[in-house]
Design an enzyme around this catalytic site. Structure first.
Site, PDB file in Angstrom:
ATOM      1  N   GLU A   1      -8.719  47.741 -35.802  1.00 45.76           N
ATOM      2  CA  GLU A   1      -9.521  48.737 -35.080  1.00 45.76           C
ATOM      3  C   GLU A   1      -8.669  49.862 -34.498  1.00 45.76           C
ATOM      4  O   GLU A   1      -9.192  50.748 -33.827  1.00 45.76           O
ATOM      5  CB  GLU A   1     -10.342  48.045 -33.992  1.00 45.76           C
ATOM      6  CG  GLU A   1     -11.428  47.155 -34.574  1.00 45.76           C
ATOM      7  CD  GLU A   1     -12.199  46.377 -33.518  1.00 45.76           C
ATOM      8  OE1 GLU A   1     -11.738  46.319 -32.369  1.00 45.76           O
ATOM      9  OE2 GLU A   1     -13.259  45.823 -33.865  1.00 45.76           O
TER      10      GLU A   1
ATOM     11  N   TRP B   1     -17.952  38.704 -36.120  1.00 45.67           N
ATOM     12  CA  TRP B   1     -17.498  38.139 -37.401  1.00 45.67           C
ATOM     13  C   TRP B   1     -16.488  37.021 -37.178  1.00 45.67           C
ATOM     14  O   TRP B   1     -16.204  36.230 -38.072  1.00 45.67           O
ATOM     15  CB  TRP B   1     -16.888  39.245 -38.297  1.00 45.67           C
ATOM     16  CG  TRP B   1     -15.526  39.745 -37.864  1.00 45.67           C
ATOM     17  CD1 TRP B   1     -15.204  40.289 -36.657  1.00 45.67           C
ATOM     18  CD2 TRP B   1     -14.314  39.738 -38.629  1.00 45.67           C
ATOM     19  NE1 TRP B   1     -13.865  40.642 -36.619  1.00 45.67           N
ATOM     20  CE2 TRP B   1     -13.295  40.311 -37.827  1.00 45.67           C
ATOM     21  CE3 TRP B   1     -13.982  39.320 -39.911  1.00 45.67           C
ATOM     22  CZ2 TRP B   1     -11.979  40.463 -38.257  1.00 45.67           C
ATOM     23  CZ3 TRP B   1     -12.659  39.479 -40.337  1.00 45.67           C
ATOM     24  CH2 TRP B   1     -11.679  40.042 -39.521  1.00 45.67           C
ATOM     25  N   ASP B   2     -15.995  36.918 -35.954  1.00 46.76           N
ATOM     26  CA  ASP B   2     -15.057  35.860 -35.584  1.00 46.76           C
ATOM     27  C   ASP B   2     -15.589  34.493 -36.012  1.00 46.76           C
ATOM     28  O   ASP B   2     -14.831  33.610 -36.419  1.00 46.76           O
ATOM     29  CB  ASP B   2     -14.867  35.804 -34.054  1.00 46.76           C
ATOM     30  CG  ASP B   2     -14.485  37.133 -33.433  1.00 46.76           C
ATOM     31  OD1 ASP B   2     -14.819  38.178 -34.020  1.00 46.76           O
ATOM     32  OD2 ASP B   2     -13.871  37.127 -32.357  1.00 46.76           O
TER      33      ASP B   2
ATOM     34  N   LYS C   1      -3.446  46.665 -35.167  1.00 51.51           N
ATOM     35  CA  LYS C   1      -3.918  45.748 -34.123  1.00 51.51           C
ATOM     36  C   LYS C   1      -3.948  44.301 -34.611  1.00 51.51           C
ATOM     37  O   LYS C   1      -3.611  43.375 -33.882  1.00 51.51           O
ATOM     38  CB  LYS C   1      -5.328  46.186 -33.703  1.00 51.51           C
ATOM     39  CG  LYS C   1      -5.944  45.382 -32.593  1.00 51.51           C
ATOM     40  CD  LYS C   1      -7.355  45.882 -32.293  1.00 51.51           C
ATOM     41  CE  LYS C   1      -7.977  45.124 -31.138  1.00 51.51           C
ATOM     42  NZ  LYS C   1      -9.406  45.397 -31.008  1.00 51.51           N
ATOM     43  N   GLN C   2      -4.400  44.105 -35.837  1.00 53.62           N
ATOM     44  CA  GLN C   2      -4.591  42.741 -36.345  1.00 53.62           C
ATOM     45  C   GLN C   2      -4.565  42.775 -37.868  1.00 53.62           C
ATOM     46  O   GLN C   2      -4.673  43.850 -38.457  1.00 53.62           O
ATOM     47  CB  GLN C   2      -5.922  42.185 -35.851  1.00 53.62           C
ATOM     48  CG  GLN C   2      -7.135  42.890 -36.420  1.00 53.62           C
ATOM     49  CD  GLN C   2      -8.383  42.699 -35.556  1.00 53.62           C
ATOM     50  OE1 GLN C   2      -8.673  43.539 -34.721  1.00 53.62           O
ATOM     51  NE2 GLN C   2      -9.095  41.615 -35.777  1.00 53.62           N
TER      52      GLN C   2
HETATM   53  C1  BGC Z   1     -11.220  42.515 -32.585  1.00 53.02           C
HETATM   54  C2  BGC Z   1     -12.398  42.171 -33.476  1.00 53.02           C
HETATM   55  C3  BGC Z   1     -13.123  40.982 -32.877  1.00 53.02           C
HETATM   56  C4  BGC Z   1     -13.497  41.226 -31.426  1.00 53.02           C
HETATM   57  C5  BGC Z   1     -14.071  39.992 -30.765  1.00 53.02           C
HETATM   58  C6  BGC Z   1     -11.704  42.757 -31.165  1.00 53.02           C
HETATM   59  O1  BGC Z   1     -10.626  43.014 -30.331  1.00 53.02           O
HETATM   60  O2  BGC Z   1     -10.581  43.679 -33.049  1.00 53.02           O
HETATM   61  O3  BGC Z   1     -11.951  41.861 -34.762  1.00 53.02           O
HETATM   62  O4  BGC Z   1     -14.269  40.734 -33.614  1.00 53.02           O
HETATM   63  O5  BGC Z   1     -12.338  41.582 -30.704  1.00 53.02           O
HETATM   64  O6  BGC Z   1     -13.151  38.942 -30.775  1.00 53.02           O
END
Ligand code: BGC
Length: 769
Positions: A487, A356-357, A597-598
């Protein structure tokens, strides 16, 4: 870790060699041209820890899934970016001693990645013992102008002795992936051939049957005279072309190698051998210097469109250029079958190319800098995968054309195989719909929406309609068992972000379907998708009654139900030694903690900023940001943008540095596996959307620049609806050069301004807006 790369506006410079940094530098010094790329592996032998990586866009291997406990619905395979032919390799022997930088003493080592030219150079002196000093200079590039061509030079000079030199130039297809699940060899059916002039190796991937040919031409010159090869030894996987010569002290010999790499991704199989040879012959005919010149010109053109200038802050300047450079090396947007892998061509981690990035982070960068055609290719990529997204949803039990786009993919099929992400991190569908909205709103062009976008939106809306369930207790629609963008929480109920974006998808889809119901293409859309307006009745019911967890007392959206039951501790109270958590804590402890995490709730506030007042954004920011560990590279940029919106410029600046220097300073301690390419687009966003304040408001481009006090000036360029704008911001002025023959109405700090072609200058305090 102490910074070991020096600060320079256009170059990444490693002065002095330390094997402890080698794998990291291999990532940092990666080069590519959108079609292929390689890690900064040394040309000569290196027996120390190293990750060899040469990658070709679109060429992958479906590596059989390996999990501890199989769950129905898991995909059969994980698509892996393939380590392919290693063509820069050389074996160098001087007076019978093999050169191996892990074992030899080296002095005056300097590696320079020249971002302006897209050129990687190294020079160093090897101390051979007995006072013998050997100087080596190398350079290489993957041509941006001729995108099937790579070229290198390798020059050796015995500085203070007469030397007997043996050089073996390799084309080596005997390669493996480090991340192979079953130690399988992904390439089979190797073959090679050579004549006096050209070497060729080919290989075919097991299962996917991609065929790749690499043709190489090596030449050696000393004192303007060619040296001919003495011997060529070939196996089916590798060609070794050998040269021996004597050099007197101070005399140099230079090896030049030009290769072409072609694949069945682009050509009919029976033409591959002849095409690869022809492409190489044409390149050799042009010669190394002309090839380099064309490549440098192509980069000059890219920089013309993409460069961002930051004055007064050399490390920020270097960082933003590095991010822009890597994004351009990874994806050029010429082919709608390709996409932007989180590690691009810099490592194996993350396998498949698309997350989804792309929609959430990369699209704005390519749209504003490279233009609508490239951005449209990113959207078309998903459009072409719609049938697979429908199949993917069917595997999980959804019906009637519901589409669930994969978490990770190469060709539309899901590759990810952790149930809490594959089945539950469904918010990805929202970002794909949001990208259609973003593109349409930015370009003002609704043709894509009508011709392709609506069909994708229908599939996504159907998925949400089936995924929501009705809670009698709440009298509202709920999403149970999901993983939000954070996550570090899995299998939660009613993740606010997911519920919000799911509702938005339904609502946007209904609005757009109603808007275009009389359009001449609408009947065809109905026929293709089986859509009936009846479906929207239920969608509307959901839209009206989605449960969005909220805490009245704190005035914040809840990341998920029950979030406030956690022990709420700011990251600042954690000992430094326990960060990053993912490398120090058990997964169980992470899941139970409050640490984020984000951006999760904040991701929603960033996407849907116009739905919320400043106080709401502020309350949520102040609640969530202190608990955020930013252990996803995608995190700091969104926080930096929101901090700009809240006029917290120092905070925004700190977060900007964290995103922009993430790899150069190895902030997350994981760059040796590859660079974080997709988050580099987030860095661009934090400058243009954050400090530049760029958004679309009332169908107009809106800018509200703010300048961190560390910067004396900031300038960037954006393409907007057939206009090119160069925005220059200084502490007391914002000037916008409109390169167009028509005026353009924009919003500047929320007020209407009409830009005339040429330079428009406005006096403002941009540091205290
Ligand atoms: C992130 C995801 C991301 C993936 C690839 C993961 O660490 O939590 O949001 O899509 O990395 O960049």
């Amino acid at each position: 870790m102490k910074r070991y790369l020096s600060i320079d506006p256009w170059n990444i410079v490693e002065g002095g060699f330390d094997p402890r940094h080698h794998r990291l530098s291999e990532s940092i010094f990666s080069i590519g041209n959108g079609k292929m790329g390689m890690r900064g592996n040394f040309e000569e032998q290196y027996s120390g820890p190293s990750l060899q990586g040469n990658y070709l866009a679109g060429i992958y291997y479906p590596d059989k899934t390996r999990v501890g406990w199989w769950k129905n619905g898991y995909p059969e395979y994980f698509a892996k970016v393939l380590n392919a032919v290693h063509w820069v390799g050389l074996e160098v022997m001087v007076d019978g001693q093999p050169i191996d930088l892990y074992k030899n003493d080296i002095s005056r080592y300097k590696a320079v990645l020249d971002m302006k030219k897209g050129l990687l150079q190294r020079e160093f002196v090897v101390k051979l013992g007995e006072g013998k000093d050997l100087k080596i200079c190398t350079e290489r590039f993957y041509s941006m102008a001729d995108d099937e061509i790579g070229a290198m030079k390798y020059e050796i000079t015995p500085l203070n002795f007469d030397a007997k030199v043996e050089l073996i130039s390799l084309l080596d297809f005997d390669v493996v992936n480090n991340d192979a699940n079953y130690d399988e060899r992904f390439w089979t059916e190797h073959d090679s051939s050579f004549d006096a002039y050209i070497d060729a190796v080919k290989a075919v991937t097991h299962k996917t049957r991609f065929e790749v040919w690499c043709h190489g031409h090596t030449s050696l010159q000393t004192g303007g005279q060619p040296v001919t090869s003495q011997d060529v030894a070939a196996t089916s996987t590798c060609i070794r072309r050998q040269y021996s010569l004597g050099l007197t002290r101070g005399q140099s010999v230079c090896l030049t190698k030009v290769v072409s790499i072609v694949s069945s991704f682009y050509y009919a199989r029976d033409l591959l051998g002849s095409t690869g040879r022809k492409v190489l012959e044409e390149a050799v005919h042009l010669g190394y210097e002309t090839l380099l010149d064309r490549h440098v010109q192509a980069w000059a053109q890219k920089w013309e469109e993409h460069d961002i200038r930051i004055e007064g802050d050399a490390s920020a300047q270097q960082a933003i250029r590095y991010n822009i450079f890597m994004l351009n090396q990874t994806y050029t947007g010429k082919d709608a079958r390709l996409n932007i892998g989180p590690k691009g061509f810099t490592g194996e981690k993350y396998g498949g190319s698309t997350y989804w990035d792309t929609e959430a982070y990369c699209l704005p960068f390519y749209l504003s800098t490279t233009g609508a055609t490239v951005a449209k290719n990113l959207l078309l990529y998903r459009y072409h995968h719609l049938p697979k997204a429908i199949e993917n949803a069917e595997k999980l039990g959804f019906t009637r054309g519901a589409a669930l786009y994969p978490m990770v993919t190469m060709n539309g099929e899901e590759c990810h195989n952790e149930w809490e992400i594959t089945f539950e991190e469904i918010h990805r569908n929202g970002a794909i719909a949001f990208a259609i909205y973003y593109y349409t709103r930015y370009t003002g062009d609704e043709t894509y929406l009508i011709s392709h976008g609506l069909e994708v939106l229908i599939g996504i809306a159907r998925f949400w309609a089936q995924r929501f369930s009705f809670s009698k207790k709440k009298g509202q629609f709920v999403l149970l068992g999901v993983t939000g963008p954070n996550e570090y929480e899995n299998n939660v109920n009613n993740n606010w972000y997911t519920n919000y974006i799911a509702r938005w998808c339904l609502s946007y889809t209904v609005q757009m379907l109603e808007k275009y119901r009389e359009h001449e293409h609408f009947e065809a859309l109905k026929a293709r998708s089986g859509f009936d307006f009846q479906e929207t009745n239920y969608w509307k019911e959901i839209i009206d009654r989605v449960y969005l967890p909220y805490d009245e007392k704190k005035g914040i959206f809840l990341q998920q139900e029950g979030f406030l039951d956690k022990e709420l501790i700011p990251v600042s109270e954690l000992p430094e030694s326990e960060l990053p958590l993912v490398q120090h804590w058990s997964w169980d402890r992470i899941l139970r903690s409050c640490f984020i995490k984000q951006a999760d709730v904040l991701q929603g506030l960033y996407f849907f900023e116009e739905d919320f007042d400043k106080e709401t954004i502020e309350r949520n920011f102040d609640f969530y940001e202190p608990m955020t560990v930013h252990e996803s590279s995608l995190s700091p940029c969104v926080h930096s943008i929101l901090a700009c919106r809240l006029q917290r410029i120092d905070k925004a600046y700190q977060l900007f540095l964290r995103t922009s220097r993430l790899d150069l300073d190895n902030i997350n301690h994981d760059t040796e596996d590859g660079c974080h390419i997709t988050s580099m687009a987030g860095t661009w966003m934090s400058v243009v959307i954050g400090f530049g304040g760029m958004k679309i408001k009332d169908n107009a481009l809106s800018l509200s620049p703010v300048l961190p006090h560390q910067w004396r000036g900031l300038s960037f360029r954006i393409q907007f609806r057939n206009h090119l704008l160069e925005i220059n911001i200084t502490p007391d002025r914002c000037s916008i050069h409109l390169q167009s023959d028509k005026p353009l109405d924009i919003l500047l700090y929320g007020k209407k301004a009409t830009l005339q072609p040429g330079v428009n200058s406005f006096s403002f305090s941009t540091t205290k807006p």
